[in-house]
Design a protein around this motif. Structure first.
Motif, PDB file in Angstrom:
ATOM      1  N   GLY A   1     -32.199  57.138 -92.855  1.00  0.00           N
ATOM      2  CA  GLY A   1     -31.560  55.899 -92.384  1.00  0.00           C
ATOM      3  C   GLY A   1     -30.161  55.763 -92.700  1.00  0.00           C
ATOM      4  N   ILE A   2     -29.115  54.961 -91.938  1.00  0.00           N
ATOM      5  CA  ILE A   2     -28.032  55.012 -92.285  1.00  0.00           C
ATOM      6  C   ILE A   2     -27.566  53.448 -92.438  1.00  0.00           C
ATOM      7  CG2 ILE A   2     -26.975  57.210 -91.298  1.00  0.00           C
ATOM      8  CD1 ILE A   2     -26.003  55.568 -89.396  1.00  0.00           C
ATOM      9  N   ALA A   3     -26.786  53.129 -93.556  1.00  0.00           N
ATOM     10  CA  ALA A   3     -26.301  51.681 -94.210  1.00  0.00           C
ATOM     11  C   ALA A   3     -24.806  51.700 -93.745  1.00  0.00           C
ATOM     12  CB  ALA A   3     -26.492  51.523 -95.433  1.00  0.00           C
ATOM     13  N   VAL A   4     -24.557  50.899 -92.622  1.00  0.00           N
ATOM     14  CA  VAL A   4     -23.127  50.813 -92.518  1.00  0.00           C
ATOM     15  C   VAL A   4     -22.490  49.609 -92.955  1.00  0.00           C
ATOM     16  CG1 VAL A   4     -21.445  50.387 -90.090  1.00  0.00           C
ATOM     17  CG2 VAL A   4     -23.850  51.519 -90.100  1.00  0.00           C
ATOM     18  N   LEU A   5     -21.398  49.839 -93.854  1.00  0.00           N
ATOM     19  CA  LEU A   5     -20.950  48.650 -94.725  1.00  0.00           C
ATOM     20  C   LEU A   5     -19.553  48.377 -94.056  1.00  0.00           C
ATOM     21  CD1 LEU A   5     -21.567  50.616 -97.997  1.00  0.00           C
ATOM     22  CD2 LEU A   5     -22.897  48.667 -96.865  1.00  0.00           C
ATOM     23  N   ASP A   6     -19.065  48.957 -93.345  1.00  0.00           N
ATOM     24  CA  ASP A   6     -18.003  48.304 -92.250  1.00  0.00           C
ATOM     25  C   ASP A   6     -17.816  48.791 -90.919  1.00  0.00           C
ATOM     26  OD1 ASP A   6     -15.386  47.018 -92.412  1.00  0.00           O
ATOM     27  OD2 ASP A   6     -14.236  48.821 -92.423  1.00  0.00           O
ATOM     28  N   PHE A   7     -17.634  47.944 -90.217  1.00  0.00           N
ATOM     29  CA  PHE A   7     -17.875  48.012 -88.769  1.00  0.00           C
ATOM     30  C   PHE A   7     -16.909  46.989 -88.096  1.00  0.00           C
ATOM     31  CE2 PHE A   7     -20.926  48.750 -85.170  1.00  0.00           C
ATOM     32  CZ  PHE A   7     -20.482  48.068 -84.122  1.00  0.00           C
ATOM     33  N   VAL A   8     -15.848  47.388 -87.469  1.00  0.00           N
ATOM     34  CA  VAL A   8     -14.876  46.493 -86.980  1.00  0.00           C
ATOM     35  C   VAL A   8     -14.319  47.282 -85.653  1.00  0.00           C
ATOM     36  CG1 VAL A   8     -12.601  45.156 -87.345  1.00  0.00           C
ATOM     37  CG2 VAL A   8     -14.135  45.978 -89.185  1.00  0.00           C
ATOM     38  N   GLY A   9     -14.160  46.596 -84.727  1.00  0.00           N
ATOM     39  CA  GLY A   9     -13.631  46.857 -83.406  1.00  0.00           C
ATOM     40  C   GLY A   9     -12.652  46.140 -82.640  1.00  0.00           C
ATOM     41  N   GLU A  10     -11.635  46.364 -81.967  1.00  0.00           N
ATOM     42  CA  GLU A  10     -10.586  45.590 -81.436  1.00  0.00           C
ATOM     43  C   GLU A  10     -11.071  44.363 -80.487  1.00  0.00           C
ATOM     44  OE1 GLU A  10      -6.950  47.502 -80.591  1.00  0.00           O
ATOM     45  OE2 GLU A  10      -6.031  45.880 -79.885  1.00  0.00           O
ATOM     46  N   ASN A  11     -12.183  45.051 -79.633  1.00  0.00           N
ATOM     47  CA  ASN A  11     -12.587  44.377 -78.697  1.00  0.00           C
ATOM     48  C   ASN A  11     -14.258  44.623 -78.275  1.00  0.00           C
ATOM     49  OD1 ASN A  11     -12.733  46.686 -76.837  1.00  0.00           O
ATOM     50  ND2 ASN A  11     -10.428  46.461 -76.649  1.00  0.00           N
ATOM     51  N   GLN A  12     -14.895  44.154 -77.456  1.00  0.00           N
ATOM     52  CA  GLN A  12     -16.298  44.414 -77.206  1.00  0.00           C
ATOM     53  C   GLN A  12     -16.441  46.011 -76.951  1.00  0.00           C
ATOM     54  OE1 GLN A  12     -18.808  42.289 -78.188  1.00  0.00           O
ATOM     55  NE2 GLN A  12     -19.876  44.063 -77.947  1.00  0.00           N
ATOM     56  N   ALA A  13     -15.572  46.276 -76.042  1.00  0.00           N
ATOM     57  CA  ALA A  13     -15.835  47.944 -75.374  1.00  0.00           C
ATOM     58  C   ALA A  13     -15.782  48.846 -76.533  1.00  0.00           C
ATOM     59  CB  ALA A  13     -14.882  48.161 -74.325  1.00  0.00           C
ATOM     60  N   VAL A  14     -15.007  48.655 -77.509  1.00  0.00           N
ATOM     61  CA  VAL A  14     -14.728  49.529 -78.658  1.00  0.00           C
ATOM     62  C   VAL A  14     -16.004  49.312 -79.535  1.00  0.00           C
ATOM     63  CG1 VAL A  14     -13.580  49.846 -80.885  1.00  0.00           C
ATOM     64  CG2 VAL A  14     -12.361  49.294 -78.686  1.00  0.00           C
ATOM     65  N   GLU A  15     -16.405  48.020 -79.688  1.00  0.00           N
ATOM     66  CA  GLU A  15     -17.687  48.032 -80.496  1.00  0.00           C
ATOM     67  C   GLU A  15     -18.902  48.583 -79.773  1.00  0.00           C
ATOM     68  OE1 GLU A  15     -18.091  43.685 -82.020  1.00  0.00           O
ATOM     69  OE2 GLU A  15     -16.282  44.262 -83.421  1.00  0.00           O
ATOM     70  N   ASN A  16     -19.093  48.610 -78.474  1.00  0.00           N
ATOM     71  CA  ASN A  16     -20.188  49.129 -77.738  1.00  0.00           C
ATOM     72  C   ASN A  16     -20.233  50.649 -78.272  1.00  0.00           C
ATOM     73  OD1 ASN A  16     -20.507  46.530 -76.499  1.00  0.00           O
ATOM     74  ND2 ASN A  16     -19.432  47.298 -74.777  1.00  0.00           N
ATOM     75  N   ASP A  17     -18.831  51.198 -77.965  1.00  0.00           N
ATOM     76  CA  ASP A  17     -18.797  52.538 -78.395  1.00  0.00           C
ATOM     77  C   ASP A  17     -19.182  53.028 -79.780  1.00  0.00           C
ATOM     78  OD1 ASP A  17     -17.828  53.462 -75.925  1.00  0.00           O
ATOM     79  OD2 ASP A  17     -15.763  53.677 -76.319  1.00  0.00           O
ATOM     80  N   LEU A  18     -18.798  52.089 -80.540  1.00  0.00           N
ATOM     81  CA  LEU A  18     -19.253  52.341 -82.080  1.00  0.00           C
ATOM     82  C   LEU A  18     -20.575  52.105 -82.412  1.00  0.00           C
ATOM     83  CD1 LEU A  18     -16.362  50.143 -83.917  1.00  0.00           C
ATOM     84  CD2 LEU A  18     -16.861  52.777 -83.744  1.00  0.00           C
ATOM     85  N   TRP A  19     -21.159  51.034 -81.631  1.00  0.00           N
ATOM     86  CA  TRP A  19     -22.669  50.925 -81.658  1.00  0.00           C
ATOM     87  C   TRP A  19     -23.447  52.274 -81.089  1.00  0.00           C
ATOM     88  CZ3 TRP A  19     -25.952  48.398 -84.615  1.00  0.00           C
ATOM     89  CH2 TRP A  19     -25.753  47.268 -84.919  1.00  0.00           C
ATOM     90  N   GLY A  20     -22.809  52.894 -79.925  1.00  0.00           N
ATOM     91  CA  GLY A  20     -23.387  53.984 -79.241  1.00  0.00           C
ATOM     92  C   GLY A  20     -23.489  55.179 -80.199  1.00  0.00           C
ATOM     93  N   PHE A  21     -22.274  55.393 -80.959  1.00  0.00           N
ATOM     94  CA  PHE A  21     -21.996  56.577 -81.919  1.00  0.00           C
ATOM     95  C   PHE A  21     -23.164  56.552 -82.873  1.00  0.00           C
ATOM     96  CE2 PHE A  21     -20.257  57.541 -85.835  1.00  0.00           C
ATOM     97  CZ  PHE A  21     -20.286  58.982 -85.757  1.00  0.00           C
ATOM     98  N   LEU A  22     -23.247  55.212 -83.416  1.00  0.00           N
ATOM     99  CA  LEU A  22     -24.111  55.217 -84.602  1.00  0.00           C
ATOM    100  C   LEU A  22     -25.404  55.593 -84.105  1.00  0.00           C
ATOM    101  CD1 LEU A  22     -22.545  51.915 -86.279  1.00  0.00           C
ATOM    102  CD2 LEU A  22     -22.535  54.204 -87.258  1.00  0.00           C
ATOM    103  N   LEU A  23     -25.697  54.774 -83.100  1.00  0.00           N
ATOM    104  CA  LEU A  23     -27.502  55.029 -82.485  1.00  0.00           C
ATOM    105  C   LEU A  23     -27.607  56.386 -82.048  1.00  0.00           C
ATOM    106  CD1 LEU A  23     -27.708  51.595 -80.975  1.00  0.00           C
ATOM    107  CD2 LEU A  23     -28.495  52.420 -83.162  1.00  0.00           C
ATOM    108  N   GLY A  24     -26.733  57.199 -81.955  1.00  0.00           N
ATOM    109  CA  GLY A  24     -26.951  58.534 -81.301  1.00  0.00           C
ATOM    110  C   GLY A  24     -26.655  59.749 -82.257  1.00  0.00           C
ATOM    111  N   ILE A  25     -26.517  59.282 -83.630  1.00  0.00           N
ATOM    112  CA  ILE A  25     -26.625  60.395 -84.667  1.00  0.00           C
ATOM    113  C   ILE A  25     -28.070  60.959 -84.949  1.00  0.00           C
ATOM    114  CG2 ILE A  25     -26.117  60.708 -87.280  1.00  0.00           C
ATOM    115  CD1 ILE A  25     -24.059  58.479 -87.124  1.00  0.00           C
ATOM    116  N   ASP A  26     -28.028  62.284 -84.691  1.00  0.00           N
ATOM    117  CA  ASP A  26     -29.443  62.704 -84.785  1.00  0.00           C
ATOM    118  C   ASP A  26     -30.052  62.553 -86.162  1.00  0.00           C
ATOM    119  OD1 ASP A  26     -29.380  64.016 -82.221  1.00  0.00           O
ATOM    120  OD2 ASP A  26     -28.235  65.668 -82.757  1.00  0.00           O
ATOM    121  N   LEU A  27     -31.283  62.625 -86.390  1.00  0.00           N
ATOM    122  CA  LEU A  27     -32.128  62.632 -87.464  1.00  0.00           C
ATOM    123  C   LEU A  27     -32.042  61.460 -88.166  1.00  0.00           C
ATOM    124  CD1 LEU A  27     -31.838  66.300 -88.465  1.00  0.00           C
ATOM    125  CD2 LEU A  27     -33.563  65.538 -86.873  1.00  0.00           C
ATOM    126  N   VAL A  28     -31.554  60.198 -87.542  1.00  0.00           N
ATOM    127  CA  VAL A  28     -31.498  59.127 -88.213  1.00  0.00           C
ATOM    128  C   VAL A  28     -32.675  57.967 -87.551  1.00  0.00           C
ATOM    129  CG1 VAL A  28     -29.926  57.013 -88.256  1.00  0.00           C
ATOM    130  CG2 VAL A  28     -28.996  59.213 -88.804  1.00  0.00           C
TER     131      VAL A  28
END
Ligand SMILES: CC(C)(COP(=O)(O)OP(=O)(O)OC[C@H]1O[C@@H](n2cnc3c(N)ncnc32)[C@H](O)[C@@H]1OP(=O)(O)O)[C@@H](O)C(=O)NCCC(=O)NCCS
Length: 402
Positions: A236-263
């Motif tokens: 699994g991964i534990a995300v200890l810092d997650f900050v985006g300037e706006n919602q679209a950026v946060e959508n991308d950050l979520w998409g990136f984290l959820l797309g990492i293989d073998l997690v």
């Protein structure tokens, strides 16, 4: 045995740090690691409990600031590194350090102090109240698909250690925006939350870049093992810092984290309670979330703090504040749309300084605290007015662990 409480001198800092590390059952840093760990401390901001010449307790703070309702940024001590040697516990060392630290912070001009509590039962007695709430969000990656049409805003790229330590501190003030509860991240914060973690082992840092290549979001995470009888389920991964300037950026950050293989599972600590990720996924059951305590806030300078924030649309109330530790704070305050100031008028409500910390950023309603017996109400008609005065548009959220 009674202790002496005083500011730790520079050449005593390593011993004080060792007390903290051992209190958390961690090995103190060796000679190689100490230069990095020493950067986690700001000169003159660590208070120690001393038995003779031996430091047996330690509590430090960083000089930071906090965004309060209305958008003002107020000087704030970010308290951390609290520990007492196991063989000197329950003899008042923490109490002595907390009292001394409040005086030091007041002298340094801090209007507020905040901390993240390892044990929530401890800090109320020193006037800290639970001021912001957070969500720990767990997402099962295999079930997590973003709905079509969720806005995106750029690309995510890993940063090297040196890039992370130079580019992210430059970008953060812009990302912080005006959200109530967010704090400044002084250099020592980056040493604690990024440099030390990167040095201790695997800590991956990625930045979101907008279409012009400007950093407008960041995540820091590490892999964790997931307990399961199924040998195929591992990481699994534990995300200890997650900050985006706006919602679209946060959508991308979520998409990136959820797309990492073998997690199997992504756990993001410290998300605001209004994070809409559950509604951005096709399957709401992909997420589980727990509410948790976030910032504990101690108002050090009540008149300055009350005057710094804005208030909602309602007729004024008179609030009596009771502060047994910093007597200058105790008194009656007239709080209304135009602001807050000391008054000699009779109080409508009586509030301990701990409860003032709970109300200050708008997380709790005065009527809720009255309903559980934490506020004394002298005039019932004042309660709905107080609710409107202290309310904020968005839930306060800190987003910086320390
Ligand atoms: C938590 C800790 C700092 C307390 O230090 P201490 O010197 O033993 O505390 P004190 O003797 O000054 O006790 C202060 C009060 O807090 C209470 N208290 C202390 N630790 C407590 C705990 N873990 N849970 C609940 N209450 C606690 C004491 O009973 C005492 O209550 P009182 O005021 O009603 O008498 C110490 O036990 C420690 O180092 N723990 C491990 C590290 C840690 O948890 N750090 C905190 C990080 S936020």
């Amino acid at each position: 045995m009674s202790f002496e409480y005083r500011v730790v001198k520079d050449d005593e800092l390593r011993a004080a740090d060792a007390v903290f590390h051992e209190a958390l059952h961690n090995e103190p840093p060796n000679d190689e690691k100490w230069p990095t760990v020493s950067r986690c401390y700001e000169p003159g901001r660590t208070v120690g409990a001393f038995a003779g010449d031996t430091v047996v307790g330690s509590a430090m703070s960083l000089a930071s600031d906090l965004t309060v309702p209305g958008g003002a940024v107020v000087p704030m001590a970010a308290v951390s590194g609290v520990g007492v040697r196991a063989d000197h516990r329950r003899r008042g060392a923490l109490t002595g350090m907390m009292r001394r630290q409040l005086k030091e912070c007041a002298a340094a001009g801090d209007v507020l102090a905040t901390l993240h509590a390892s044990e929530p039962m401890i800090y109320g007695r020193y006037g800290y109240g639970l001021a912001t709430l957070t969500r720990i969000i767990r997402v099962r990656s295999a079930r997590a698909t973003m709905r079509p049409g969720v806005p995106t805003a750029g690309t995510v790229r890993f940063l090297t250690r040196d890039e992370a330590l130079t580019l992210l501190p430059q970008a953060y003030p812009r990302l912080r925006g005006e959200r109530v509860g967010m704090m400044g991240r002084p250099p020592a914060w980056w040493a604690i939350s990024y440099e030390s973690r990167m040095e201790r082992g695997y800590f991956r840092v990625a930045a979101h870049h907008d279409h012009d290549g400007r950093i407008d979001g960041m995540v820091g995470y590490r892999p964790v093992e997931i307990q399961s009888d199924d040998p195929r389920i591992g990481t699994g991964i534990a995300v200890l810092d997650f900050v985006g300037e706006n919602q679209a950026v946060e959508n991308d950050l979520w998409g990136f984290l959820l797309g990492i293989d073998l997690v199997e599972e992504v756990t993001v600590y410290a998300r605001p309670s209004d994070d809409p990720i559950g509604a951005a996924l096709t399957d709401f059951h992909a997420i589980r979330s727990d509410q948790d305590d976030d910032l504990w806030l101690r108002v050090i300078d009540v008149p300055a703090a009350l005057a710094a924030r804005t208030y909602g649309h309602a007729d004024a109330v008179v609030v009596e504040v009771v502060d047994p530790l910093l007597a200058g704070n105790s008194g009656n305050y007239l709080i209304g749309r135009a602001g807050a100031e000391p008054t000699t008028a009779k109080p409508d409500l009586t509030v301990g300084v701990e409860e003032l910390g709970m109300l200050y950023l708008g997380t709790w309603r005065p009527s809720s605290l009255a309903g559980i017996g934490r506020i004394t109400v002298h005039d019932q008609d004042a309660l709905p007015r107080a609710d409107r005065l202290f309310a904020t548009d968005r839930p306060a959220w800190c987003g910086s662990l320390f």
